[in-house]
Scaffold this motif. Structure first.
Motif, PDB file in Angstrom:
ATOM      1  N   GLY A   1     -33.747  72.230  51.836  1.00 38.48           N
ATOM      2  CA  GLY A   1     -33.523  72.161  53.276  1.00 38.48           C
ATOM      3  C   GLY A   1     -34.643  71.518  54.055  1.00 38.48           C
ATOM      4  N   SER A   2     -35.680  71.053  53.363  1.00 36.37           N
ATOM      5  CA  SER A   2     -36.812  70.454  54.069  1.00 36.37           C
ATOM      6  C   SER A   2     -36.523  69.023  54.519  1.00 36.37           C
ATOM      7  N   GLY A   3     -35.500  68.404  53.940  1.00 36.19           N
ATOM      8  CA  GLY A   3     -35.137  67.041  54.366  1.00 36.19           C
ATOM      9  C   GLY A   3     -35.332  65.984  53.305  1.00 36.19           C
ATOM     10  N   LYS A   4     -35.407  66.400  52.027  1.00 39.43           N
ATOM     11  CA  LYS A   4     -35.619  65.400  50.957  1.00 39.43           C
ATOM     12  C   LYS A   4     -34.490  64.381  50.932  1.00 39.43           C
ATOM     13  N   SER A   5     -33.261  64.878  50.981  1.00 40.28           N
ATOM     14  CA  SER A   5     -32.116  63.960  50.919  1.00 40.28           C
ATOM     15  C   SER A   5     -32.008  63.098  52.164  1.00 40.28           C
ATOM     16  N   ILE A   6     -32.575  63.568  53.287  1.00 38.96           N
ATOM     17  CA  ILE A   6     -32.545  62.765  54.518  1.00 38.96           C
ATOM     18  C   ILE A   6     -33.353  61.490  54.339  1.00 38.96           C
ATOM     19  N   VAL A   7     -34.468  61.585  53.604  1.00 39.75           N
ATOM     20  CA  VAL A   7     -35.274  60.383  53.327  1.00 39.75           C
ATOM     21  C   VAL A   7     -34.448  59.383  52.535  1.00 39.75           C
ATOM     22  N   ILE A   8     -33.715  59.882  51.541  1.00 36.75           N
ATOM     23  CA  ILE A   8     -32.873  58.984  50.745  1.00 36.75           C
ATOM     24  C   ILE A   8     -31.770  58.381  51.607  1.00 36.75           C
TER      25      ILE A   8
ATOM     26  N   ILE B   1     -39.871  53.374  40.576  1.00 40.54           N
ATOM     27  CA  ILE B   1     -38.952  54.499  40.620  1.00 40.54           C
ATOM     28  C   ILE B   1     -39.335  55.408  41.781  1.00 40.54           C
ATOM     29  N   ILE B   2     -38.344  55.776  42.584  1.00 39.09           N
ATOM     30  CA  ILE B   2     -38.511  56.795  43.619  1.00 39.09           C
ATOM     31  C   ILE B   2     -37.571  57.932  43.247  1.00 39.09           C
ATOM     32  N   CYS B   3     -38.152  59.113  43.016  1.00 41.18           N
ATOM     33  CA  CYS B   3     -37.355  60.218  42.484  1.00 41.18           C
ATOM     34  C   CYS B   3     -37.594  61.494  43.284  1.00 41.18           C
ATOM     35  N   ILE B   4     -36.497  62.078  43.773  1.00 41.51           N
ATOM     36  CA  ILE B   4     -36.566  63.387  44.409  1.00 41.51           C
ATOM     37  C   ILE B   4     -36.266  64.440  43.348  1.00 41.51           C
ATOM     38  N   THR B   5     -37.106  65.430  43.243  1.00 37.79           N
ATOM     39  CA  THR B   5     -36.910  66.453  42.213  1.00 37.79           C
ATOM     40  C   THR B   5     -37.390  67.808  42.699  1.00 37.79           C
TER      41      THR B   5
ATOM     42  N   GLY C   1     -45.143  62.049  37.390  1.00 35.67           N
ATOM     43  CA  GLY C   1     -45.267  61.054  38.451  1.00 35.67           C
ATOM     44  C   GLY C   1     -46.611  60.361  38.498  1.00 35.67           C
ATOM     45  N   ASP C   2     -46.599  59.149  39.053  1.00 32.67           N
ATOM     46  CA  ASP C   2     -47.834  58.408  39.314  1.00 32.67           C
ATOM     47  C   ASP C   2     -48.338  58.667  40.736  1.00 32.67           C
ATOM     48  N   THR C   3     -47.394  58.777  41.668  1.00 28.75           N
ATOM     49  CA  THR C   3     -47.731  59.028  43.070  1.00 28.75           C
ATOM     50  C   THR C   3     -46.821  60.152  43.565  1.00 28.75           C
ATOM     51  N   HIS C   4     -47.398  61.078  44.363  1.00 27.07           N
ATOM     52  CA  HIS C   4     -46.649  62.260  44.770  1.00 27.07           C
ATOM     53  C   HIS C   4     -46.586  62.364  46.299  1.00 27.07           C
ATOM     54  N   TYR C   5     -45.431  62.816  46.756  1.00 25.59           N
ATOM     55  CA  TYR C   5     -45.216  63.043  48.184  1.00 25.59           C
ATOM     56  C   TYR C   5     -44.534  64.408  48.345  1.00 25.59           C
ATOM     57  N   ARG C   6     -44.875  65.076  49.412  1.00 27.34           N
ATOM     58  CA  ARG C   6     -44.223  66.337  49.711  1.00 27.34           C
ATOM     59  C   ARG C   6     -43.554  66.247  51.067  1.00 27.34           C
ATOM     60  N   ILE C   7     -42.306  66.676  51.122  1.00 29.73           N
ATOM     61  CA  ILE C   7     -41.579  66.748  52.384  1.00 29.73           C
ATOM     62  C   ILE C   7     -41.587  68.205  52.837  1.00 29.73           C
ATOM     63  N   PHE C   8     -41.978  68.426  54.078  1.00 29.99           N
ATOM     64  CA  PHE C   8     -41.957  69.795  54.590  1.00 29.99           C
ATOM     65  C   PHE C   8     -41.471  69.794  56.033  1.00 29.99           C
ATOM     66  N   LYS C   9     -40.959  70.932  56.412  1.00 27.99           N
ATOM     67  CA  LYS C   9     -40.344  71.075  57.731  1.00 27.99           C
ATOM     68  C   LYS C   9     -41.222  71.964  58.607  1.00 27.99           C
ATOM     69  N   GLU C  10     -41.429  71.511  59.846  1.00 31.40           N
ATOM     70  CA  GLU C  10     -42.208  72.264  60.809  1.00 31.40           C
ATOM     71  C   GLU C  10     -41.331  72.570  62.021  1.00 31.40           C
ATOM     72  N   GLU C  11     -41.570  73.715  62.603  1.00 26.70           N
ATOM     73  CA  GLU C  11     -40.787  74.131  63.766  1.00 26.70           C
ATOM     74  C   GLU C  11     -41.706  74.426  64.936  1.00 26.70           C
ATOM     75  N   THR C  12     -41.324  73.954  66.108  1.00 19.39           N
ATOM     76  CA  THR C  12     -41.989  74.332  67.347  1.00 19.39           C
ATOM     77  C   THR C  12     -41.039  75.248  68.111  1.00 19.39           C
ATOM     78  N   GLU C  13     -41.368  75.535  69.318  1.00 18.98           N
ATOM     79  CA  GLU C  13     -40.522  76.445  70.091  1.00 18.98           C
ATOM     80  C   GLU C  13     -39.136  75.867  70.321  1.00 18.98           C
ATOM     81  N   ASN C  14     -39.062  74.536  70.478  1.00 17.77           N
ATOM     82  CA  ASN C  14     -37.779  73.919  70.831  1.00 17.77           C
ATOM     83  C   ASN C  14     -37.248  72.937  69.792  1.00 17.77           C
ATOM     84  N   SER C  15     -38.056  72.580  68.782  1.00 20.06           N
ATOM     85  CA  SER C  15     -37.631  71.509  67.892  1.00 20.06           C
ATOM     86  C   SER C  15     -38.004  71.789  66.442  1.00 20.06           C
TER      87      SER C  15
END
Length: 543
Positions: A32-39, A470-474, A483-497
């Motif tokens: 639910g952090s948005g990995k598939s949204i990037v794809i 290769i770009i791989c979501i796992t 992997g050779d290069t790593h990225y993390r997708i994370f979700k942040e929440e504010t009061e309204n967004s």
């Protein structure tokens, strides 16, 4: 390859940028952090259909910009989608159509997702794999076959139409003959009705016409003081004094022009007066002829030209009906020849496919062995359909046995979700090689797998990454550790967004992320050590 992507106001991503590298790029994150949204954003940049629902709530438009290299040249792709649904595509700053963009991006990257797994289970798609494996050889044969198939369908359609008309032809024969005779006996001439209508009008008003013309002619010519006589006297008087003045000479010339024009008019009136005759029989004949033509118009066309066109049409059909057997025999001969040519083209195509399939079987089987299908046997089965279709004279289906002693069966009856994911990875590795696609993107490649198999899939991805970006979501640590290069997708929440952010990880941060994948959100020294151990073990195996 893809070097950089910028995503702005796309779904829950407000603004993020990612620099991708060569080799195996791993993207992880919580569910639910948005990995598939990037794809989805990458897919949009690569030419997928736009949807206004992509636009972040409250924003006027979503923008995805992708920079990369294709055939040794830099390329920048921009997609904009407005909340109103408007869609904009640019390639290197120039507006292009979605079709043009898709054609370019098809050579840049290939995205694999869950849909590909389902498509692999459909036997209708298996023939496409065989055809693309040796596309340089098979494509020309397919084009030649398609041309022969079009020719065959055209002549076969004519024959079928003729045969379907056979019973109706007998009913039409007498009717068409009657219509043909009726039109023939009328001896129609184009434009005849217009001439007749004018003649009838003249005949019906001949007395009035004659009286008016006679009056006009008499005023011009009859008597000593007729118009022409008086004008002639005046003209002679002027001509006698033209030498005294240029103005008088000019007037004399104009006067002479009027006089001679009136003489011509008088001559025309005389001719019409002499031609205006009236007999009841002539009028009756003209009216009768017009009535006949009007009757034909009600049956066969609104004009004489349309009636004659209808006559040509039924004459052609009559000729076909009366010569039905000859036409039928000719079309049967043409159909047989076209089918013979089609069969020959289909045989050549089938032979090339079977040769391609034998090599493809070996290649996929080897890939499956590499992916822990140690006992897998694979066969590409060919069957001859009842009729030659638009794809040729072949029905193709991939059969597989994943365990020793088991018979070969269709994929849909054998493979689990994890096995299908591995099979698709094997096929993507093969197709990516002959398609020469620089970037391969995998979403959900790890569905249904774990443990040793996950480690093997990770190593296979790393192996493929030597020749492709290769770009791989796992969500599996075994794959992430490769992997050779790593990225993390994370979700942040504010009061309204809510915001989704993509962060490139350092080596220590990568260890923490793999530890999180191993043990959950609470990272301990034990999980960190396990992560380090997994990464070191993976590096040894992929070296």
């Amino acid at each position: 390859m893809i070097n950089h992507i910028r995503i702005e106001n796309f779904a829950i991503i407000e603004n993020t940028e990612i620099d991708f590298e060569e080799g195996l790029n791993i993207i992880t994150g919580e569910t639910g952090s948005g990995k598939s949204i990037v794809i989805e954003a990458i897919s949009l940049a690569l030419g997928s259909r736009a949807d206004s629902t992509f636009v972040r709530h409250g924003a006027s438009k979503a923008v995805v910009q992708l920079a990369g290299e294709l055939d040794g040249e830099d390329i920048v792709i921009t997609r904009e989608v407005s909340a109103a649904g408007k869609n904009l595509c640019k390639r290197n700053g120039q507006l292009v159509t979605l079709g043009e963009l898709s054609e370019t991006c098809r050579r840049l990257a290939d995205i694999h997702g869950q849909y590909d797994n389902q498509s692999l289970l459909n036997p209708d798609n298996h023939i496409k794999l065989v055809d693309s494996f040796h596309g340089d050889t098979i494509l020309p044969l397919k084009e030649s076959f398609s041309a022969a198939y079009t020719d065959y369908q055209a002549v076969k359609s004519k024959l079928n139409k003729l045969l379907s008309m056979e019973q109706d032809n007998l009913k039409k024969l007498d009717f068409y003959r009657f219509e043909q005779t009726e039109i023939e006996n009328a001896h129609l001439m184009p434009g005849e009705d217009e001439v007749l209508a004018e003649r009838v009008s003249i005949l019906q008003n001949s007395e009035k016409i004659f009286a008016a013309i006679e009056t006009s002619y008499r005023l011009l010519n009859s008597g000593e003081y007729s118009a022409l006589s008086s004008l002639g006297t005046g003209l002679h008087a002027l001509q006698d004094i033209t030498s005294y003045s240029k103005d008088i000479q000019a007037l004399s010339e104009e006067f002479a022009d009027i006089y001679y024009r009136l003489e011509d008019l008088s001559s025309d009136l005389r001719k019409i007066r002499e031609e205006v005759t009236f007999t009841p029989d002539e009028l009756d004949d003209a009216i009768s002829r017009l009535s006949l033509i009007d009757g034909l118009k009600k049956k066969y066309g609104s004009t004489i030209e349309e009636i004659l066109a209808y006559y040509d049409k039924i004459s052609e059909e009559l000729n076909q009906i009366e010569n039905f057997d000859d036409v039928k025999a000719q079309l049967e001969t043409e159909t047989a020849k076209a089918y013979e040519a089609l069969s020959a083209k289909a045989a050549l195509l089938s032979e090339a496919r079977k040769s391609s399939a034998r090599e493809l079987e070996t290649a996929i089987e080897q890939e499956l062995h590499d992916l822990n299908f140690n006992s897998a046997k694979l066969s590409i089965d060919f069957r001859i359909p009842e009729t030659i279709g638009p794809d040729g004279n072949d029905t193709v289906e991939i059969l597989i046995s994943t365990n020793k002693g088991e018979p070969l069966k269709p994929l849909v009856k054998v493979a689990s979700g994890g096995e299908i994911s591995r099979m698709m990875l094997a096929i993507k590795n093969i197709t990516g090689t002959y398609d020469r696609i620089p970037t391969m993107i995998f979403d959900e490649i790890d569905a249904g797998i774990s443990g040793i198999t996950a480690s093997i899939v990770g190593r296979k991805l790393h192996q493929i990454a030597k020749d492709h970006q290769i770009i791989c979501i796992t969500h599996l640590p075994q794959i992430a550790a490769s992997g050779d290069t790593h990225y993390r997708i994370f979700k942040e929440e504010t009061e309204n967004s809510t915001f989704t952010t993509v962060q490139r990880l350092s080596e220590d941060e990568t260890v923490d992320e793999i530890a999180r994948l191993l043990g959950g959100e609470n990272i301990t020294e034990t999980t960190r050590k396990s992560a380090i151990e997994l990464m070191e073990l993976t590096k040894k195996k992929i070296q």
